[in-house]
Scaffold this active site. Structure first.
Site, mmCIF file in Angstrom:
data_model
loop_
_atom_site.group_PDB
_atom_site.id
_atom_site.type_symbol
_atom_site.label_atom_id
_atom_site.label_comp_id
_atom_site.label_asym_id
_atom_site.label_seq_id
_atom_site.Cartn_x
_atom_site.Cartn_y
_atom_site.Cartn_z
ATOM 1 N N ILE A 12 -7.743 -41.512 68.803
ATOM 2 C CA ILE A 12 -8.352 -42.721 68.248
ATOM 3 C C ILE A 12 -8.308 -43.840 69.280
ATOM 4 O O ILE A 12 -7.237 -44.302 69.684
ATOM 5 C CB ILE A 12 -7.626 -43.155 66.971
ATOM 6 C CG1 ILE A 12 -7.666 -42.013 65.939
ATOM 7 C CG2 ILE A 12 -8.253 -44.423 66.394
ATOM 8 C CD1 ILE A 12 -6.844 -42.276 64.701
ATOM 9 N N GLY A 13 -9.486 -44.266 69.707
ATOM 10 C CA GLY A 13 -9.603 -45.357 70.657
ATOM 11 C C GLY A 13 -9.925 -46.664 69.968
ATOM 12 O O GLY A 13 -9.889 -46.776 68.739
ATOM 13 N N ASN A 14 -10.262 -47.664 70.756
ATOM 14 C CA ASN A 14 -10.539 -48.984 70.201
ATOM 15 C C ASN A 14 -11.841 -49.041 69.419
ATOM 16 O O ASN A 14 -11.963 -49.790 68.454
ATOM 17 C CB ASN A 14 -10.562 -50.029 71.317
ATOM 18 C CG ASN A 14 -9.172 -50.361 71.808
ATOM 19 O OD1 ASN A 14 -8.286 -50.648 71.014
ATOM 20 N ND2 ASN A 14 -8.964 -50.307 73.103
ATOM 21 N N TYR A 75 5.573 -45.140 85.592
ATOM 22 C CA TYR A 75 4.551 -46.127 85.227
ATOM 23 C C TYR A 75 4.977 -46.844 83.943
ATOM 24 O O TYR A 75 5.369 -46.210 82.973
ATOM 25 C CB TYR A 75 3.220 -45.412 85.016
ATOM 26 C CG TYR A 75 1.999 -46.293 84.848
ATOM 27 C CD1 TYR A 75 1.061 -46.399 85.868
ATOM 28 C CD2 TYR A 75 1.760 -46.974 83.657
ATOM 29 C CE1 TYR A 75 -0.082 -47.174 85.710
ATOM 30 C CE2 TYR A 75 0.631 -47.754 83.496
ATOM 31 C CZ TYR A 75 -0.288 -47.852 84.523
ATOM 32 O OH TYR A 75 -1.419 -48.622 84.367
ATOM 33 N N GLY A 79 -0.820 -46.045 78.442
ATOM 34 C CA GLY A 79 -1.353 -45.799 77.109
ATOM 35 C C GLY A 79 -1.169 -44.350 76.693
ATOM 36 O O GLY A 79 -1.196 -43.442 77.529
ATOM 37 N N ASP A 81 -3.143 -42.403 75.181
ATOM 38 C CA ASP A 81 -4.314 -41.575 75.471
ATOM 39 C C ASP A 81 -4.289 -41.093 76.915
ATOM 40 O O ASP A 81 -4.597 -39.932 77.206
ATOM 41 C CB ASP A 81 -5.609 -42.329 75.168
ATOM 42 C CG ASP A 81 -5.657 -43.720 75.791
ATOM 43 O OD1 ASP A 81 -4.613 -44.227 76.258
ATOM 44 O OD2 ASP A 81 -6.758 -44.314 75.797
ATOM 45 N N SER A 99 -14.837 -46.810 77.726
ATOM 46 C CA SER A 99 -15.000 -48.262 77.715
ATOM 47 C C SER A 99 -14.282 -48.894 78.903
ATOM 48 O O SER A 99 -14.642 -49.971 79.374
ATOM 49 C CB SER A 99 -14.487 -48.845 76.401
ATOM 50 O OG SER A 99 -13.154 -48.435 76.160
#
Length: 213
Positions: A12-14, A75, A79, A81, A99
């Site tokens: 699930i992305g933005n 790091y 994120g 994802d 995006s």
């Protein structure tokens, strides 16, 4: 819908969600995805807090694995994802062209680092904000081995040559795997690159497997 080992996986992305049943990937709006899979057994990762809250109300049976961190990396703030995509490959460079364009380098199962560009659409939008004369469409097959002689080519050259040069600099002889909506455009400028829209789900499977072992 057919399932893989009884599981449906969802990234699930933005702005969208990507659902994998072990056979194919469906790209859906948040509303479509929740409506279609509300009653399904589904494992998900999510970078959108408002959608996560909505899932808690409308699809409480979904299982959030966003906190099952397994990636070896120094790091900070990677994120989930990107982490899942990196877990999908032992050695190589993972490019997610959505995006935003993210690039991550893996070596012997360890994440060495990476960087973030705006996505191709965002890059073009930034040019439009500078001047109406720069409001052009991307020329995906612009020649990158000679200087452009018109503005449309110049904008596309600046974007794509930058992407190609930086990725090749750190990839060297490594395998390059590209995913995301603009994967065909980015893979086209990287000789030998392969497109794999399931790489995030490969990493998710590893996250689930490792957590139950």
């Amino acid at each position: 819908m057919a399932r893989h080992n009884g599981m449906i996986l969802c990234d699930i992305g933005n702005s969208r969600m990507h659902v994998y049943d072990g056979i194919s990937v469906r790209h859906l709006s948040h509303e479509e995805g929740i409506a279609l899979f509300r009653e399904s057994e589904l494992f998900f990762i999510c970078v959108n807090d408002s959608v996560r809250e909505r899932i808690g109300r409308e699809a409480p049976g979904w299982i959030d694995i966003s906190q099952r961190h397994r990636l070896k990396t120094d790091y900070e703030g990677l994120g989930i994802d990107r982490e899942a995509a990196c877990l999908g490959i032992e050695d190589g460079v993972v490019v997610d062209a959505g995006s935003a364009i993210t690039v991550d380098v893996m070596e012997k199962g360890r994440h060495l680092g990476g960087w973030i560009w705006p996505g191709l659409s965002a890059w073009l939008s930034a040019y439009r904000d500078v001047s109406e004369k720069l409001a052009v469409e991307l020329v995906s097959d612009v020649e990158l081995d000679r200087l452009p002689l018109k503005t449309e080519d110049a904008v596309s050259f600046a974007i794509l040559a930058s992407v190609k040069t930086m990725i090749q600099r750190f990839a060297r002889e490594k395998r390059i795997v590209v995913t995301g909506g603009d994967a065909p455009v980015v893979a086209h400028i990287l000789p030998g690159a392969e497109i794999d829209e399931t790489i995030v789900f490969k990493g998710m499977k590893k996250m689930i497997k490792d957590s139950v072992c």
